[in-house]
Design a protein around this motif. Structure first.
Motif, PDB file in Angstrom:
ATOM      1  N   VAL A 197      11.881   6.911 -16.003  1.00 24.23           N
ATOM      2  CA  VAL A 197      12.692   6.547 -14.838  1.00 24.23           C
ATOM      3  C   VAL A 197      11.814   5.974 -13.728  1.00 24.23           C
ATOM      4  O   VAL A 197      12.154   4.959 -13.114  1.00 24.23           O
ATOM      5  CB  VAL A 197      13.484   7.780 -14.334  1.00 24.23           C
ATOM      6  N   ILE A 198      10.680   6.609 -13.481  1.00 21.66           N
ATOM      7  CA  ILE A 198       9.794   6.155 -12.404  1.00 21.66           C
ATOM      8  C   ILE A 198       9.166   4.804 -12.734  1.00 21.66           C
ATOM      9  O   ILE A 198       8.998   3.961 -11.853  1.00 21.66           O
ATOM     10  CB  ILE A 198       8.721   7.225 -12.117  1.00 21.66           C
ATOM     11  N   LEU A 199       8.824   4.562 -13.986  1.00 23.50           N
ATOM     12  CA  LEU A 199       8.207   3.288 -14.344  1.00 23.50           C
ATOM     13  C   LEU A 199       9.211   2.145 -14.400  1.00 23.50           C
ATOM     14  O   LEU A 199       8.853   0.997 -14.137  1.00 23.50           O
ATOM     15  CB  LEU A 199       7.471   3.419 -15.677  1.00 23.50           C
ATOM     16  N   ILE A 200      10.463   2.429 -14.733  1.00 26.39           N
ATOM     17  CA  ILE A 200      11.480   1.373 -14.785  1.00 26.39           C
ATOM     18  C   ILE A 200      11.911   0.965 -13.376  1.00 26.39           C
ATOM     19  O   ILE A 200      12.063  -0.217 -13.087  1.00 26.39           O
ATOM     20  CB  ILE A 200      12.684   1.816 -15.639  1.00 26.39           C
ATOM     21  N   ALA A 201      12.140   1.941 -12.524  1.00 22.63           N
ATOM     22  CA  ALA A 201      12.556   1.674 -11.141  1.00 22.63           C
ATOM     23  C   ALA A 201      11.637   2.448 -10.210  1.00 22.63           C
ATOM     24  O   ALA A 201      11.977   3.545  -9.773  1.00 22.63           O
ATOM     25  CB  ALA A 201      14.007   2.089 -10.941  1.00 22.63           C
ATOM     26  N   PRO A 202      10.471   1.912  -9.894  1.00 20.89           N
ATOM     27  CA  PRO A 202       9.443   2.690  -9.198  1.00 20.89           C
ATOM     28  C   PRO A 202       9.880   3.307  -7.869  1.00 20.89           C
ATOM     29  O   PRO A 202       9.718   4.505  -7.672  1.00 20.89           O
ATOM     30  CB  PRO A 202       8.316   1.687  -8.980  1.00 20.89           C
ATOM     31  N   ILE A 203      10.409   2.531  -6.972  1.00 20.77           N
ATOM     32  CA  ILE A 203      10.738   3.075  -5.652  1.00 20.77           C
ATOM     33  C   ILE A 203      11.962   3.975  -5.743  1.00 20.77           C
ATOM     34  O   ILE A 203      11.940   5.118  -5.277  1.00 20.77           O
ATOM     35  CB  ILE A 203      10.945   1.942  -4.634  1.00 20.77           C
ATOM     36  N   LEU A 204      13.029   3.488  -6.343  1.00 20.74           N
ATOM     37  CA  LEU A 204      14.244   4.281  -6.471  1.00 20.74           C
ATOM     38  C   LEU A 204      13.999   5.511  -7.345  1.00 20.74           C
ATOM     39  O   LEU A 204      14.461   6.607  -7.033  1.00 20.74           O
ATOM     40  CB  LEU A 204      15.378   3.435  -7.040  1.00 20.74           C
ATOM     41  N   GLY A 205      13.260   5.347  -8.437  1.00 17.77           N
ATOM     42  CA  GLY A 205      12.949   6.469  -9.310  1.00 17.77           C
ATOM     43  C   GLY A 205      12.132   7.542  -8.612  1.00 17.77           C
ATOM     44  O   GLY A 205      12.365   8.734  -8.804  1.00 17.77           O
ATOM     45  N   SER A 206      11.183   7.127  -7.778  1.00 22.20           N
ATOM     46  CA  SER A 206      10.379   8.101  -7.025  1.00 22.20           C
ATOM     47  C   SER A 206      11.230   8.859  -6.026  1.00 22.20           C
ATOM     48  O   SER A 206      11.102  10.083  -5.882  1.00 22.20           O
ATOM     49  CB  SER A 206       9.250   7.390  -6.286  1.00 22.20           C
ATOM     50  N   ILE A 229       0.830  -1.199   0.000  1.00 18.00           N
ATOM     51  CA  ILE A 229       0.000   0.000   0.000  1.00 18.00           C
ATOM     52  C   ILE A 229       0.869   1.255   0.000  1.00 18.00           C
ATOM     53  O   ILE A 229       0.616   2.197  -0.755  1.00 18.00           O
ATOM     54  CB  ILE A 229      -0.971  -0.007   1.197  1.00 18.00           C
ATOM     55  N   LEU A 230       1.896   1.288   0.835  1.00 14.91           N
ATOM     56  CA  LEU A 230       2.792   2.442   0.871  1.00 14.91           C
ATOM     57  C   LEU A 230       3.518   2.623  -0.459  1.00 14.91           C
ATOM     58  O   LEU A 230       3.713   3.746  -0.925  1.00 14.91           O
ATOM     59  CB  LEU A 230       3.807   2.291   2.009  1.00 14.91           C
ATOM     60  N   TRP A 231       3.905   1.530  -1.084  1.00 18.26           N
ATOM     61  CA  TRP A 231       4.567   1.576  -2.388  1.00 18.26           C
ATOM     62  C   TRP A 231       3.631   2.186  -3.429  1.00 18.26           C
ATOM     63  O   TRP A 231       4.022   3.064  -4.189  1.00 18.26           O
ATOM     64  CB  TRP A 231       4.985   0.164  -2.785  1.00 18.26           C
ATOM     65  N   ALA A 232       2.389   1.745  -3.454  1.00 18.00           N
ATOM     66  CA  ALA A 232       1.422   2.266  -4.420  1.00 18.00           C
ATOM     67  C   ALA A 232       1.144   3.751  -4.189  1.00 18.00           C
ATOM     68  O   ALA A 232       1.059   4.530  -5.149  1.00 18.00           O
ATOM     69  CB  ALA A 232       0.127   1.461  -4.340  1.00 18.00           C
ATOM     70  N   ILE A 233       1.018   4.155  -2.925  1.00 22.15           N
ATOM     71  CA  ILE A 233       0.780   5.567  -2.612  1.00 22.15           C
ATOM     72  C   ILE A 233       1.963   6.418  -3.061  1.00 22.15           C
ATOM     73  O   ILE A 233       1.784   7.500  -3.632  1.00 22.15           O
ATOM     74  CB  ILE A 233       0.500   5.744  -1.104  1.00 22.15           C
ATOM     75  N   LEU A 234       3.181   5.934  -2.833  1.00 23.62           N
ATOM     76  CA  LEU A 234       4.374   6.666  -3.251  1.00 23.62           C
ATOM     77  C   LEU A 234       4.399   6.861  -4.763  1.00 23.62           C
ATOM     78  O   LEU A 234       4.652   7.965  -5.255  1.00 23.62           O
ATOM     79  CB  LEU A 234       5.641   5.934  -2.797  1.00 23.62           C
ATOM     80  N   ILE A 235       4.105   5.817  -5.515  1.00 18.84           N
ATOM     81  CA  ILE A 235       4.144   5.892  -6.974  1.00 18.84           C
ATOM     82  C   ILE A 235       3.054   6.843  -7.489  1.00 18.84           C
ATOM     83  O   ILE A 235       3.308   7.700  -8.341  1.00 18.84           O
ATOM     84  CB  ILE A 235       3.987   4.495  -7.612  1.00 18.84           C
ATOM     85  N   VAL A 236       1.845   6.712  -6.973  1.00 20.61           N
ATOM     86  CA  VAL A 236       0.746   7.565  -7.426  1.00 20.61           C
ATOM     87  C   VAL A 236       1.026   9.025  -7.090  1.00 20.61           C
ATOM     88  O   VAL A 236       0.836   9.919  -7.928  1.00 20.61           O
ATOM     89  CB  VAL A 236      -0.598   7.097  -6.815  1.00 20.61           C
TER      90      VAL A 236
END
Length: 70
Positions: A49-58, A20-27
């Motif tokens: 960048v965000i779509l290739i590496a979601p957490i690191l890119g964010s 859930i936290l991951w999804a909130i961060l990406i959105v």
């Protein structure tokens, strides 16, 4: 006494909360990106960048991308 079932249940709760936290961060990152006044090509680059590496890119976007241009 802690059983294997209770440990698996606790692990599943943590996995669910992390998801859930991951999804909130990406959105939140994507909404912030699309609301910014950056040029379209810069937005596209950050989107990739965000779509290739979601957490690191964010994280990189919030540290570098919100204030600076690529």
């Amino acid at each position: 006494m802690i059983t294997l079932t209770s440990l698996l249940f606790i692990g599943n709760i943590f996995r669910f909360l992390f998801g859930i936290l991951w999804a909130i961060l990406i959105v939140y990152t994507l909404l912030d990106l699309f609301r910014s006044n950056k040029p379209t090509n810069t937005k596209l680059l950050w989107l990739i960048v965000i779509l290739i590496a979601p957490i690191l890119g964010s994280i990189i976007y919030f540290v570098v991308g919100r204030t600076n241009r690529i």
